[in-house]
Design an enzyme around this catalytic site. Structure first.
Site, PDB file in Angstrom:
ATOM      1  CE1 TYR A 141     -67.272  69.438 -19.658  1.00  0.00           C
ATOM      2  CE2 TYR A 141     -65.679  70.888 -20.725  1.00  0.00           C
ATOM      3  CZ  TYR A 141     -65.957  69.825 -19.896  1.00  0.00           C
ATOM      4  OH  TYR A 141     -64.927  69.149 -19.299  1.00  0.00           O
ATOM      5  CE  LYS A 191     -75.765  57.587 -12.449  1.00  0.00           C
ATOM      6  NZ  LYS A 191     -75.156  56.424 -11.758  1.00  0.00           N
ATOM      7  CG  ASP A 223     -72.325  54.300 -11.944  1.00  0.00           C
ATOM      8  OD1 ASP A 223     -72.665  53.894 -13.080  1.00  0.00           O
ATOM      9  OD2 ASP A 223     -73.067  54.211 -10.943  1.00  0.00           O
ATOM     10  CG  ASP A 247     -63.064  66.576 -18.925  1.00  0.00           C
ATOM     11  OD1 ASP A 247     -61.965  66.663 -19.497  1.00  0.00           O
ATOM     12  OD2 ASP A 247     -63.292  67.100 -17.807  1.00  0.00           O
ATOM     13  CG  ASP A 251     -57.919  63.744 -17.231  1.00  0.00           C
ATOM     14  OD1 ASP A 251     -57.903  64.053 -18.439  1.00  0.00           O
ATOM     15  OD2 ASP A 251     -57.500  64.502 -16.328  1.00  0.00           O
TER      16      ASP A 251
HETATM   17  C1  IPM Z   1     -59.786  68.717 -21.865  1.00  0.00           C
HETATM   18  C2  IPM Z   1     -59.660  69.771 -20.816  1.00  0.00           C
HETATM   19  C3  IPM Z   1     -60.680  70.847 -21.077  1.00  0.00           C
HETATM   20  C4  IPM Z   1     -62.047  70.219 -20.988  1.00  0.00           C
HETATM   21  C5  IPM Z   1     -60.580  72.074 -20.151  1.00  0.00           C
HETATM   22  C6  IPM Z   1     -59.214  72.677 -20.161  1.00  0.00           C
HETATM   23  C7  IPM Z   1     -61.633  73.091 -20.476  1.00  0.00           C
HETATM   24  O1  IPM Z   1     -59.779  69.225 -19.542  1.00  0.00           O
HETATM   25  O2  IPM Z   1     -59.595  69.020 -23.058  1.00  0.00           O
HETATM   26  O3  IPM Z   1     -60.100  67.575 -21.522  1.00  0.00           O
HETATM   27  O4  IPM Z   1     -62.606  70.056 -19.894  1.00  0.00           O
HETATM   28  O5  IPM Z   1     -62.595  69.866 -22.035  1.00  0.00           O
HETATM   29 MN    MN Z   2     -60.007  67.060 -19.515  1.00  0.00          MN
END
Ligand code: IPM
Ligand code: MN
Length: 361
Positions: A141, A191, A223, A247, A251
């Site tokens: 990042y 990884k 993975d 990240d 999700d």
């Molecule tokens: C999160 C979001 C952010 C990230 C984006 C919006 C930059 O997806 O906080 O997980 O990737 O960190």
């Molecule tokens: Mn995110």
């Protein structure tokens, strides 16, 4: 207790969920006799529109002067075509970096009453209680160079994954500290079969583990971790991992709970104010319609009370109120099943406040 909170509502549904969070904080203040004051700052798309930058200097100052930061979300289609340095997301990355918020805690707990909201089978997700500890200020990042260039008549593009050893050490240590007060297990996700950075990560994890004899350490390739999260999520206690892996995995893990709209987070530094935000993002498609689920933000307020202000009773009260509204069957649109009645953002918040007023801890 008197606390000043920096409030960054941001874009999309950010302002709606943040105002729900503030109503809850005010109610906690009233019940438990604390005074919370708020200083508002701009971040993301609104800041681009009004000040031509996703992270105005004034916002950074407001945050630095605060006791804690509450953030909604950033981003939306309106700003998607702007160049990289002028994107709303840059504001979020910038504030994480400016305040050195290196430890991102993303707890994933499956509420008993919501187990039917998940796309996974109830027997798989029942009792899940895991914590993703994501490195937040390093890795791909932030690494340099990041650029497009011409090489041998062709466009070449580079992103760079860099970590210093001490950056890895501090986040892995955080993972162990948290595991020590939970169920005592760290899964270090990497990884290492491909990436040099992951091989160092693994070395560091083994090194830090020596300071925590009571905590079990396991290594897992990312993975495989993605697969294990939906195969048998109960095996996890604390998962500690680098920025981008965290990240993606967080999700994925959110769907164990049935909705991205349920997951809170906190981002901590060494000593400075922490930042509390729902992980769901700005959801531009439902912005302004009163459809947003405020519970992730409200749960983030719970994390603020607990981790930032050490107000355990107050945090418990918020948690109990969340449990109660869900077990009584109240749902926002993202959680409701077909034919089920769903509440608006405000209605859900009203319900929660009503319950909160009656909670005894
Ligand atoms: C999160 C979001 C952010 C990230 C984006 C919006 C930059 O997806 O906080 O997980 O990737 O960190
Ligand atoms: Mn995110």
């Amino acid at each position: 207790m008197k606390k000043n909170i920096a409030v960054l509502p941001g874009d999309g549904i950010g302002p709606e969920v943040v105002s729900a969070g503030i109503r809850v904080l005010n109610e906690i203040g009233r019940i438990f006799n604390h005074e919370f004051t708020y200083t508002y700052g701009k971040i993301g798309g609104v800041a681009i529109d009004e000040e031509n930058t996703p992270l105005p200097e004034a916002t950074v100052e407001i945050c630095k002067q605060s006791d804690a930061i509450l953030l909604g979300a950033v981003g939306g289609p309106k700003w998607d075509t702007l160049p990289g340095h002028l994107r709303p997301e840059k504001g979020l990355l910038g504030i994480r970096k400016a305040l050195q918020l290196f430890a991102n805690l993303r707890p994933v707990t499956v509420y008993e009453s919501l187990s039917e909201a998940s796309t996974l089978k109830e027997e798989v997700i029942k009792g899940v209680d895991l914590l993703i500890v994501r490195e937040l200020t390093g890795g791909i990042y932030f690494g340099e160079p990041r650029e497009r260039r011409q090489q041998n008549g062709e466009e070449v593009v580079v992103d760079t994954l860099t970590y210093t050893r001490s950056e890895i050490e501090r986040i892995v240590r955080k993972g162990f500290e948290l595991a020590a007060v939970r169920r005592g297990k760290v899964t270090s996700v990497d990884k290492a079969n491909v990436l040099e950075s992951s091989r160092v990560w693994r070395e560091v994890a083994i090194e830090i583990a020596k300071d925590f004899p009571q905590v079990e350490l396991e290594h897992m390739l990312v993975d495989n971790a993605a697969m294990q999260l939906i195969r048998n999520p109960r095996q996890f206690d604390v998962m500690v991992t680098e920025n981008m892996f965290g990240d993606i995995l967080s999700d994925e893990a959110s769907m164990l709970t049935g909705s991205l709209g349920m997951l809170p987070s906190s981002s901590l530094s060494d000593g400075g104010p922490g930042l509390y935000e729902p992980i769901h993002g700005s959801a531009p498609d439902i912005a302004g319609k009163g459809l947003a689920n405020p519970l992730a933000t409200i749960a983030s307020i719970g994390m603020m009370l607990k981790y930032e202000f050490s107000l355990e009773k107050e945090a418990d009260a918020v948690q109990q109120a969340l449990d109660t509204v869900l077990s009584e069957g109240y749902r926002t649109a993202d959680l409701a099943r077909e034919g089920e009645k769903s509440l608006s953002t405000d209605e859900m918040t009203d319900k929660l406040l009503e319950v909160l007023a009656k909670v005894t801890v």
